[in-house]
Design a protein around this motif. Sequence first.
Motif, PDB file in Angstrom:
ATOM      1  N   TYR A 172       0.823  -1.222   0.000  1.00  0.00           N
ATOM      2  CA  TYR A 172       0.000   0.000   0.000  1.00  0.00           C
ATOM      3  C   TYR A 172       0.853   1.267   0.000  1.00  0.00           C
ATOM      4  CZ  TYR A 172      -3.852   3.158   0.967  1.00  0.00           C
ATOM      5  OH  TYR A 172      -4.778   4.167   0.880  1.00  0.00           O
ATOM      6  N   LEU A 188     -12.829   0.131  -0.546  1.00  0.00           N
ATOM      7  CA  LEU A 188     -13.838   0.009   0.516  1.00  0.00           C
ATOM      8  C   LEU A 188     -14.759   1.217   0.612  1.00  0.00           C
ATOM      9  CD1 LEU A 188     -11.940  -1.549   3.576  1.00  0.00           C
ATOM     10  CD2 LEU A 188     -13.659  -2.637   2.133  1.00  0.00           C
ATOM     11  N   LEU A 192     -17.812   1.778   3.254  1.00  0.00           N
ATOM     12  CA  LEU A 192     -17.708   2.701   4.390  1.00  0.00           C
ATOM     13  C   LEU A 192     -18.833   3.735   4.313  1.00  0.00           C
ATOM     14  CD1 LEU A 192     -13.831   3.164   4.351  1.00  0.00           C
ATOM     15  CD2 LEU A 192     -15.145   2.302   6.302  1.00  0.00           C
ATOM     16  N   VAL A 227      -7.629   6.211   6.079  1.00  0.00           N
ATOM     17  CA  VAL A 227      -8.931   5.906   6.694  1.00  0.00           C
ATOM     18  C   VAL A 227      -9.247   6.869   7.839  1.00  0.00           C
ATOM     19  CG1 VAL A 227     -10.334   4.118   7.794  1.00  0.00           C
ATOM     20  CG2 VAL A 227      -8.615   3.464   6.138  1.00  0.00           C
ATOM     21  N   ILE A 297     -16.957   4.026  -9.288  1.00  0.00           N
ATOM     22  CA  ILE A 297     -15.836   4.480  -8.467  1.00  0.00           C
ATOM     23  C   ILE A 297     -14.718   4.928  -9.402  1.00  0.00           C
ATOM     24  CG2 ILE A 297     -14.730   2.183  -8.266  1.00  0.00           C
ATOM     25  CD1 ILE A 297     -14.228   2.924  -5.265  1.00  0.00           C
ATOM     26  N   ILE A 298     -13.840   5.808  -8.927  1.00  0.00           N
ATOM     27  CA  ILE A 298     -12.613   6.106  -9.686  1.00  0.00           C
ATOM     28  C   ILE A 298     -11.461   5.928  -8.711  1.00  0.00           C
ATOM     29  CG2 ILE A 298     -11.379   7.716 -11.184  1.00  0.00           C
ATOM     30  CD1 ILE A 298     -13.756   9.460 -11.427  1.00  0.00           C
ATOM     31  N   ARG A 303      -8.794  10.110 -10.045  1.00  0.00           N
ATOM     32  CA  ARG A 303      -9.928  10.920  -9.565  1.00  0.00           C
ATOM     33  C   ARG A 303      -9.489  12.370  -9.324  1.00  0.00           C
ATOM     34  NH1 ARG A 303     -14.031   8.268  -5.156  1.00  0.00           N
ATOM     35  NH2 ARG A 303     -15.918   9.207  -5.946  1.00  0.00           N
ATOM     36  N   MET A 304      -8.266  12.529  -8.792  1.00  0.00           N
ATOM     37  CA  MET A 304      -7.752  13.893  -8.603  1.00  0.00           C
ATOM     38  C   MET A 304      -7.596  14.572  -9.960  1.00  0.00           C
ATOM     39  SD  MET A 304      -5.007  13.624  -5.479  1.00  0.00           S
ATOM     40  CE  MET A 304      -3.961  12.310  -6.030  1.00  0.00           C
ATOM     41  N   TRP A 306      -9.121  13.779 -12.743  1.00  0.00           N
ATOM     42  CA  TRP A 306     -10.480  13.940 -13.295  1.00  0.00           C
ATOM     43  C   TRP A 306     -11.081  15.260 -12.814  1.00  0.00           C
ATOM     44  CZ3 TRP A 306     -15.033  14.195 -10.393  1.00  0.00           C
ATOM     45  CH2 TRP A 306     -16.239  13.968 -11.065  1.00  0.00           C
ATOM     46  N   GLY A 307     -10.997  15.514 -11.497  1.00  0.00           N
ATOM     47  CA  GLY A 307     -11.567  16.741 -10.936  1.00  0.00           C
ATOM     48  C   GLY A 307     -10.808  17.978 -11.387  1.00  0.00           C
ATOM     49  N   ASN A 328     -19.958  13.229  -9.930  1.00  0.00           N
ATOM     50  CA  ASN A 328     -19.519  12.370  -8.829  1.00  0.00           C
ATOM     51  C   ASN A 328     -20.732  11.770  -8.098  1.00  0.00           C
ATOM     52  OD1 ASN A 328     -16.936  11.753  -7.055  1.00  0.00           O
ATOM     53  ND2 ASN A 328     -18.546  12.264  -5.602  1.00  0.00           N
ATOM     54  N   GLY A 343     -13.020  15.802  -1.372  1.00  0.00           N
ATOM     55  CA  GLY A 343     -12.250  15.578  -2.600  1.00  0.00           C
ATOM     56  C   GLY A 343     -12.478  16.687  -3.622  1.00  0.00           C
TER      57      GLY A 343
HETATM   58  C1  LIG Z   1     -12.580  14.808  -7.052  1.00  0.00           C
HETATM   59  C2  LIG Z   1     -12.629  13.788  -5.942  1.00  0.00           C
HETATM   60  C3  LIG Z   1     -13.851  13.243  -5.558  1.00  0.00           C
HETATM   61  C4  LIG Z   1     -13.903  12.305  -4.531  1.00  0.00           C
HETATM   62  N1  LIG Z   1     -15.120  11.794  -4.188  1.00  0.00           N
HETATM   63  C5  LIG Z   1     -15.200  10.871  -3.194  1.00  0.00           C
HETATM   64  C6  LIG Z   1     -16.459  10.307  -2.838  1.00  0.00           C
HETATM   65  O1  LIG Z   1     -17.497  10.634  -3.432  1.00  0.00           O
HETATM   66  N2  LIG Z   1     -16.490   9.400  -1.817  1.00  0.00           N
HETATM   67  C7  LIG Z   1     -15.348   8.988  -1.178  1.00  0.00           C
HETATM   68  O2  LIG Z   1     -15.428   8.135  -0.285  1.00  0.00           O
HETATM   69  N3  LIG Z   1     -14.149   9.511  -1.503  1.00  0.00           N
HETATM   70  C8  LIG Z   1     -14.032  10.424  -2.490  1.00  0.00           C
HETATM   71  N4  LIG Z   1     -12.808  10.934  -2.828  1.00  0.00           N
HETATM   72  C9  LIG Z   1     -11.615  10.539  -2.046  1.00  0.00           C
HETATM   73  C10 LIG Z   1     -10.877   9.275  -2.571  1.00  0.00           C
HETATM   74  O3  LIG Z   1     -10.698   9.377  -3.961  1.00  0.00           O
HETATM   75  C11 LIG Z   1     -11.608   7.972  -2.240  1.00  0.00           C
HETATM   76  O4  LIG Z   1     -11.957   7.933  -0.872  1.00  0.00           O
HETATM   77  C12 LIG Z   1     -10.746   6.741  -2.544  1.00  0.00           C
HETATM   78  O5  LIG Z   1     -10.295   6.772  -3.856  1.00  0.00           O
HETATM   79  C13 LIG Z   1     -11.557   5.488  -2.297  1.00  0.00           C
HETATM   80  O6  LIG Z   1     -10.875   4.358  -2.780  1.00  0.00           O
HETATM   81  P1  LIG Z   1     -10.414   3.202  -1.803  1.00  0.00           P
HETATM   82  O7  LIG Z   1     -11.539   2.819  -0.910  1.00  0.00           O
HETATM   83  O8  LIG Z   1      -9.779   2.157  -2.632  1.00  0.00           O
HETATM   84  O9  LIG Z   1      -9.301   3.975  -0.935  1.00  0.00           O
HETATM   85  P2  LIG Z   1      -8.105   3.416  -0.039  1.00  0.00           P
HETATM   86  O10 LIG Z   1      -6.844   4.033  -0.553  1.00  0.00           O
HETATM   87  O11 LIG Z   1      -8.139   1.968   0.124  1.00  0.00           O
HETATM   88  O12 LIG Z   1      -8.374   4.129   1.367  1.00  0.00           O
HETATM   89  C14 LIG Z   1      -9.197   3.536   2.375  1.00  0.00           C
HETATM   90  C15 LIG Z   1     -10.271   4.526   2.790  1.00  0.00           C
HETATM   91  O13 LIG Z   1      -9.683   5.735   3.268  1.00  0.00           O
HETATM   92  C16 LIG Z   1     -10.498   6.855   2.891  1.00  0.00           C
HETATM   93  N5  LIG Z   1      -9.754   7.713   1.942  1.00  0.00           N
HETATM   94  C17 LIG Z   1      -8.792   7.346   1.065  1.00  0.00           C
HETATM   95  N6  LIG Z   1      -8.357   8.431   0.360  1.00  0.00           N
HETATM   96  C18 LIG Z   1      -9.076   9.481   0.810  1.00  0.00           C
HETATM   97  C19 LIG Z   1      -9.112  10.868   0.496  1.00  0.00           C
HETATM   98  N7  LIG Z   1      -8.299  11.415  -0.408  1.00  0.00           N
HETATM   99  N8  LIG Z   1     -10.005  11.665   1.136  1.00  0.00           N
HETATM  100  C20 LIG Z   1     -10.836  11.156   2.073  1.00  0.00           C
HETATM  101  N9  LIG Z   1     -10.841   9.847   2.433  1.00  0.00           N
HETATM  102  C21 LIG Z   1      -9.987   9.027   1.811  1.00  0.00           C
HETATM  103  C22 LIG Z   1     -11.711   6.294   2.160  1.00  0.00           C
HETATM  104  O14 LIG Z   1     -12.760   6.122   3.094  1.00  0.00           O
HETATM  105  C23 LIG Z   1     -11.181   4.963   1.637  1.00  0.00           C
HETATM  106  O15 LIG Z   1     -12.194   4.017   1.383  1.00  0.00           O
HETATM  107  C24 LIG Z   1     -12.719  11.899  -3.851  1.00  0.00           C
HETATM  108  C25 LIG Z   1     -11.496  12.458  -4.248  1.00  0.00           C
HETATM  109  C26 LIG Z   1     -11.452  13.382  -5.270  1.00  0.00           C
HETATM  110  C27 LIG Z   1     -10.114  13.954  -5.671  1.00  0.00           C
END
Ligand SMILES: Cc1cc2nc3c(=O)[nH]c(=O)nc-3n(C[C@H](O)[C@H](O)[C@H](O)COP(=O)(O)OP(=O)(O)OC[C@H]3O[C@@H](n4cnc5c(N)ncnc54)[C@H](O)[C@@H]3O)c2cc1C
Length: 391
Positions: A172, A188, A192, A227, A297-298, A303-304, A306-307, A328, A343
């Motif tokens: 990771y 996840l 979550l 997290v 999901i992205i 996703r960064m 993209w935004g 989104n 985000g």
């Molecule tokens: C433009 C934009 C829009 C986004 N929209 C959302 C959204 O609608 N819902 C959402 O849950 N996240 C959003 N995010 C934050 C992030 O992209 C996602 O939480 C993450 O990609 C989820 O994938 P994962 O569960 O595999 O993350 P992992 O890397 O496995 O992380 C585990 C958990 O940590 C939390 N986490 C991880 N990265 C972030 C972060 N940058 N900010 C806040 N929490 C984080 C999440 O709850 C995630 O499930 C957004 C980011 C951007 C840049």
Amino acid sequence: LHYQFVLRARRDDDRRVLDRLAARAYAVITDLYPTAGVRERTERFGERVNCRVLAVDSVCTVPSGTFTKPEFAARTIRPKIAKLLDQVLEPVAEGMPRVPVSESLRASLRDTVAAGGGLTVLPLATMTDDDIARVVAACEIDHLVGAVAQPGGSVAAQARFAQFLQHGLTHYDTQRNEAGNGEGTSRLSPYLHYGHIASARVIREARAAREAVGASAADLEAFVQQVTTWRELSYNWCVRTRHFDQLSALPDWVQRTMAEHVNDPRPQRYDLETLEEARTGDRLWNAAQHELVTQGIIHNYPRMLWGKTILLWTESYEQARTWMFHLNDKYALDGRDPNSVGGIMWCLGLWDRPWGNKPVWGGLRPMVTHRAKMKFDVEGYIARVRGSRLL
Ligand SMILES: Cc1cc2nc3c(=O)[nH]c(=O)nc-3n(C[C@H](O)[C@H](O)[C@H](O)COP(=O)(O)OP(=O)(O)OC[C@H]3O[C@@H](n4cnc5c(N)ncnc54)[C@H](O)[C@@H]3O)c2cc1C
């Protein structure tokens, strides 16, 4: 214990079922949740009904009420969370207390639910996937948003997490930005978001599994930081900020830079339909939008991008903000979350510092898709994502 799934399939269906149940209840217990209109609906409900309404502050690992002021950056909330983490991770007793519910009480609850007419009470435990698909097809919802392959629910959440512990946690720290293979992060966030898995449980189990799966302390720490710090910073922002999803909530330096650059000519303009259908001239951006639409999901790194890229293609920062939330929250399984706000507002300068002064970007941190190949396997990502279709 009695659980009943009640579906309001059409707009005009009875919407007072909870009021009728509350009229018979001592207390109604719900989540303290700042986005998706939940806070406002809970407040109105509490004023309307005669019983106690308790909103439990349990979405984050550390209860949000612990931090009574807005936190301005990851560096301000991180040490506060670290101080409390061991204490809040103490396991609570597993299993719900078993309270017998008589058949006559069940029947009378069913009558209370049905009294308004028009609602469907679904016997979920005995329904097949086809039954569920038929019910969904009859709902008054936007059917252009297709179903995704990823299953929901707490069993699926636990299975996804187990797979991540075995194959993702080990790399990771170094691989989480590698969007090419899709296994570098936990995926996840939808679970979550819907409370299918608790963040405290995720951290506890990741800590317990670390050595057995061969992950380093740095892998674990990087995951725990996402997290806790980033998730809870987003939650804190939404709980403690008025108009948390509006440009007016952003810091003064962002207001100044936006005022200075709002009329800069944009290098390219697309309408919302072209963005929604992933038909821009940018293959990587299109792939990210395709991932959003087909998988809900992205990956965080695209996703960064993209935004941030939407800022270059819209007539104003306000239009960029509106369209980011629209896309989104319409397609993301984890949308309408405090993290959605965090985000998107981060793309617009929240929790960041000024980064020079460029056309359109002003002082906002620039991120552009053509430099992404230095960060991850762009062609691998495009190929992986293009392989996914709507169900
Ligand atoms: C433009 C934009 C829009 C986004 N929209 C959302 C959204 O609608 N819902 C959402 O849950 N996240 C959003 N995010 C934050 C992030 O992209 C996602 O939480 C993450 O990609 C989820 O994938 P994962 O569960 O595999 O993350 P992992 O890397 O496995 O992380 C585990 C958990 O940590 C939390 N986490 C991880 N990265 C972030 C972060 N940058 N900010 C806040 N929490 C984080 C999440 O709850 C995630 O499930 C957004 C980011 C951007 C840049």
